[in-house]
Design a protein around this motif. Structure first.
Motif, PDB file in Angstrom:
ATOM      1  N   GLU A 237       0.804  -1.157   0.130  1.00 51.84           N
ATOM      2  CA  GLU A 237      -0.205  -0.082  -0.128  1.00 51.84           C
ATOM      3  C   GLU A 237       0.927   1.354   0.147  1.00 51.84           C
ATOM      4  O   GLU A 237       0.714   2.231  -0.566  1.00 51.84           O
ATOM      5  CB  GLU A 237      -1.011  -0.062   1.118  1.00 51.84           C
ATOM      6  N   LYS A 238       1.835   1.466   0.912  1.00 48.49           N
ATOM      7  CA  LYS A 238       2.835   2.664   0.848  1.00 48.49           C
ATOM      8  C   LYS A 238       3.456   2.819  -0.451  1.00 48.49           C
ATOM      9  O   LYS A 238       3.568   3.911  -0.986  1.00 48.49           O
ATOM     10  CB  LYS A 238       3.748   2.204   1.913  1.00 48.49           C
ATOM     11  N   ARG A 239       3.922   1.574  -1.253  1.00 44.96           N
ATOM     12  CA  ARG A 239       4.922   1.889  -2.248  1.00 44.96           C
ATOM     13  C   ARG A 239       3.878   2.207  -3.506  1.00 44.96           C
ATOM     14  O   ARG A 239       4.138   3.200  -4.182  1.00 44.96           O
ATOM     15  CB  ARG A 239       5.557   0.610  -2.582  1.00 44.96           C
ATOM     16  N   LEU A 240       2.573   1.641  -3.507  1.00 45.61           N
ATOM     17  CA  LEU A 240       1.605   2.021  -4.574  1.00 45.61           C
ATOM     18  C   LEU A 240       1.288   3.526  -4.629  1.00 45.61           C
ATOM     19  O   LEU A 240       0.915   4.275  -5.369  1.00 45.61           O
ATOM     20  CB  LEU A 240       0.740   0.985  -4.607  1.00 45.61           C
ATOM     21  N   GLN A 241       0.789   3.721  -3.268  1.00 45.75           N
ATOM     22  CA  GLN A 241       0.426   5.084  -2.783  1.00 45.75           C
ATOM     23  C   GLN A 241       1.372   6.150  -3.239  1.00 45.75           C
ATOM     24  O   GLN A 241       1.056   7.353  -3.443  1.00 45.75           O
ATOM     25  CB  GLN A 241      -0.047   5.235  -1.393  1.00 45.75           C
ATOM     26  N   GLU A 242       2.668   5.974  -2.972  1.00 47.84           N
ATOM     27  CA  GLU A 242       3.849   6.712  -3.343  1.00 47.84           C
ATOM     28  C   GLU A 242       3.692   7.377  -4.933  1.00 47.84           C
ATOM     29  O   GLU A 242       4.451   8.521  -5.159  1.00 47.84           O
ATOM     30  CB  GLU A 242       5.071   6.329  -2.830  1.00 47.84           C
ATOM     31  N   LEU A 243       3.119   6.454  -5.628  1.00 45.02           N
ATOM     32  CA  LEU A 243       3.274   6.865  -7.029  1.00 45.02           C
ATOM     33  C   LEU A 243       2.589   7.936  -7.546  1.00 45.02           C
ATOM     34  O   LEU A 243       1.306   7.996  -7.136  1.00 45.02           O
ATOM     35  CB  LEU A 243       2.938   5.677  -7.850  1.00 45.02           C
ATOM     36  N   ASP A 244       2.903   8.887  -8.420  1.00 42.82           N
ATOM     37  CA  ASP A 244       2.143   9.840  -8.717  1.00 42.82           C
ATOM     38  C   ASP A 244       1.090   9.377  -9.985  1.00 42.82           C
ATOM     39  O   ASP A 244       0.214  10.140 -10.399  1.00 42.82           O
ATOM     40  CB  ASP A 244       3.173  11.120  -9.282  1.00 42.82           C
ATOM     41  N   GLU A 245       1.617   8.555 -10.697  1.00 42.45           N
ATOM     42  CA  GLU A 245       0.659   7.693 -11.535  1.00 42.45           C
ATOM     43  C   GLU A 245       0.924   6.142 -11.582  1.00 42.45           C
ATOM     44  O   GLU A 245       1.997   5.929 -11.304  1.00 42.45           O
ATOM     45  CB  GLU A 245       0.895   8.262 -13.136  1.00 42.45           C
ATOM     46  N   GLN A 246       0.094   5.357 -12.210  1.00 50.59           N
ATOM     47  CA  GLN A 246       0.167   3.888 -12.058  1.00 50.59           C
ATOM     48  C   GLN A 246       0.389   3.616 -13.416  1.00 50.59           C
ATOM     49  O   GLN A 246       0.066   4.145 -14.635  1.00 50.59           O
ATOM     50  CB  GLN A 246      -1.060   3.406 -11.595  1.00 50.59           C
ATOM     51  N   PRO A 247       1.031   2.554 -13.635  1.00 53.11           N
ATOM     52  CA  PRO A 247       1.259   1.702 -14.980  1.00 53.11           C
ATOM     53  C   PRO A 247      -0.276   1.357 -15.351  1.00 53.11           C
ATOM     54  O   PRO A 247      -1.186   1.333 -14.624  1.00 53.11           O
ATOM     55  CB  PRO A 247       2.175   0.457 -14.705  1.00 53.11           C
TER      56      PRO A 247
END
Length: 343
Positions: A237-247
């Motif tokens: 959750e922490k790592r994915l929420q840190e992304l400004d956009e998703q692949p």
């Protein structure tokens, strides 16, 4: 030497020769000259090498050891606990061993045994004809097992410093196929989730992932390369929420990570697969429990067990043949977690 236990590798390093030559000399096999054999034996004695079973064999006193009728299967406590993956391999091995009129002796290797280099009694006493190592043990411990001179085959693990046959998934080509599959659906923004320190398999899957990007001319985005992933909801959750956009798609190196990525994206408000696609690896139970069910690379676990036994019995009859790695194919199992990207 200050090491508590001298190994064949120590002798090889001392003489600046290959470990294989040392093994051939100390176990009485061909492949080395009599002069080299004597030098190796003298060096082993000088360094304090302990001959397993107190047996020293030279070219003029080779012994034809009688069959014990036993095969050893060893793995860590952790590997044996992963019943959904290794359980089927174990059951196939047990069945194949029985078909050949042998008995399977099983030993779980504890952390204490790894630390203290303690071998199972039936291996220390040379009460087995062959050894199967299931998944990862420490490199030092695996080499201690191999140093007994008992034919050994690794299952789902290998390492450059371990000279033994290995039965492996074709990780690189499998990951390559995942990326190409997603690319043919229109995905060019693909992320990777794995843990390179956990298993060589995960590193190889990253290599295949990179190779496909290179050959297909897709740009790799470092932000979407999570190579230290833990199978932990909070971490993902922490790592994915840190992304400004998703692949538009994530490739996860196992079904556990695929399951967590799926649930995390759902909590973040994404729909699978209309917003983001997911492909995982292994075709384990979690890929079928996920909502939606996860597209995954299926591994034929029964084939793992059968191939391992075939190779071990072949190796027991061809001890002097160079070691080899056998790569087993995977099958893309399409389910409901993948779709063409929007737009």
């Amino acid at each position: 030497m200050t090491k508590s236990k001298i190994t064949m590798q120590d002798i090889a390093d001392h003489l600046q020769i290959s470990k294989n030559s040392v093994s051939q000399a100390l176990t009485g096999k061909g492949g080395v000259s009599e002069e080299t054999r004597k030098l190796i034996m003298q060096t082993a004695d000088a360094l304090g090498y302990v001959y397993n079973g107190n047996r020293k064999r030279s070219s003029d006193q080779e012994e034809k050891e009688e069959s014990t009728g036993n095969i050893a299967l060893v793995a860590t406590d952790f590997a044996f606990s992963l019943r959904s993956f290794f359980g089927e391999i174990y059951l196939t091995i047990e069945n194949e061993v029985q078909k050949r009129g042998k008995k399977l002796l099983i030993q779980s290797i504890s952390k204490q045994m790894l630390t203290d280099q303690i071998l199972p009694p039936f291996i220390e006493g040379r009460e087995v004809d062959g050894i199967l190592i299931l998944s990862h043990l420490s490199t030092e411990y695996m080499n201690t097992l191999i140093d007994t001179g008992i034919p050994t085959v690794l299952i789902d693990h290998h390492h450059p410093d371990v000279e033994a046959d290995a039965i492996l998934t074709n990780n690189r080509f499998s990951a390559y196929r995942v990326v190409k599959y997603l690319y043919e659906l229109g995905h060019t923004r693909i992320g990777y989730v794995g843990n390179l320190s956990f298993s060589p398999s995960y590193y190889e899957r990253l290599e295949g992932f990179r190779l496909a990007h290179y050959e297909l001319g897709i740009e790799l985005n470092p932000k979407w390369m999570i190579s230290d992933a833990l199978e932990d909801q909070e971490f993902i959750e922490k790592r994915l929420q840190e992304l400004d956009e998703q692949p538009t798609a994530w490739f996860c190196v196992n079904d556990g990570l695929g399951f967590i990525v799926n649930s995390t994206l759902y909590k973040m408000g994404y729909q699978i697969p209309s917003d983001i696609s997911i492909v995982s690896f292994d075709n384990g139970q979690l890929s079928r429990l996920a909502t939606p069910k996860t597209t995954t690379m299926g591994v034929d676990l029964g084939l793992f067990g059968k191939t391992a036994i075939q190779q071990l019995f072949w190796r027991m009859e061809h001890t002097d043949t160079p070691h080899m790695e056998l790569l087993l194919p995977t099958t893309l199992i399409e389910r409901d977690s993948v779709a063409a990207p929007r737009g």
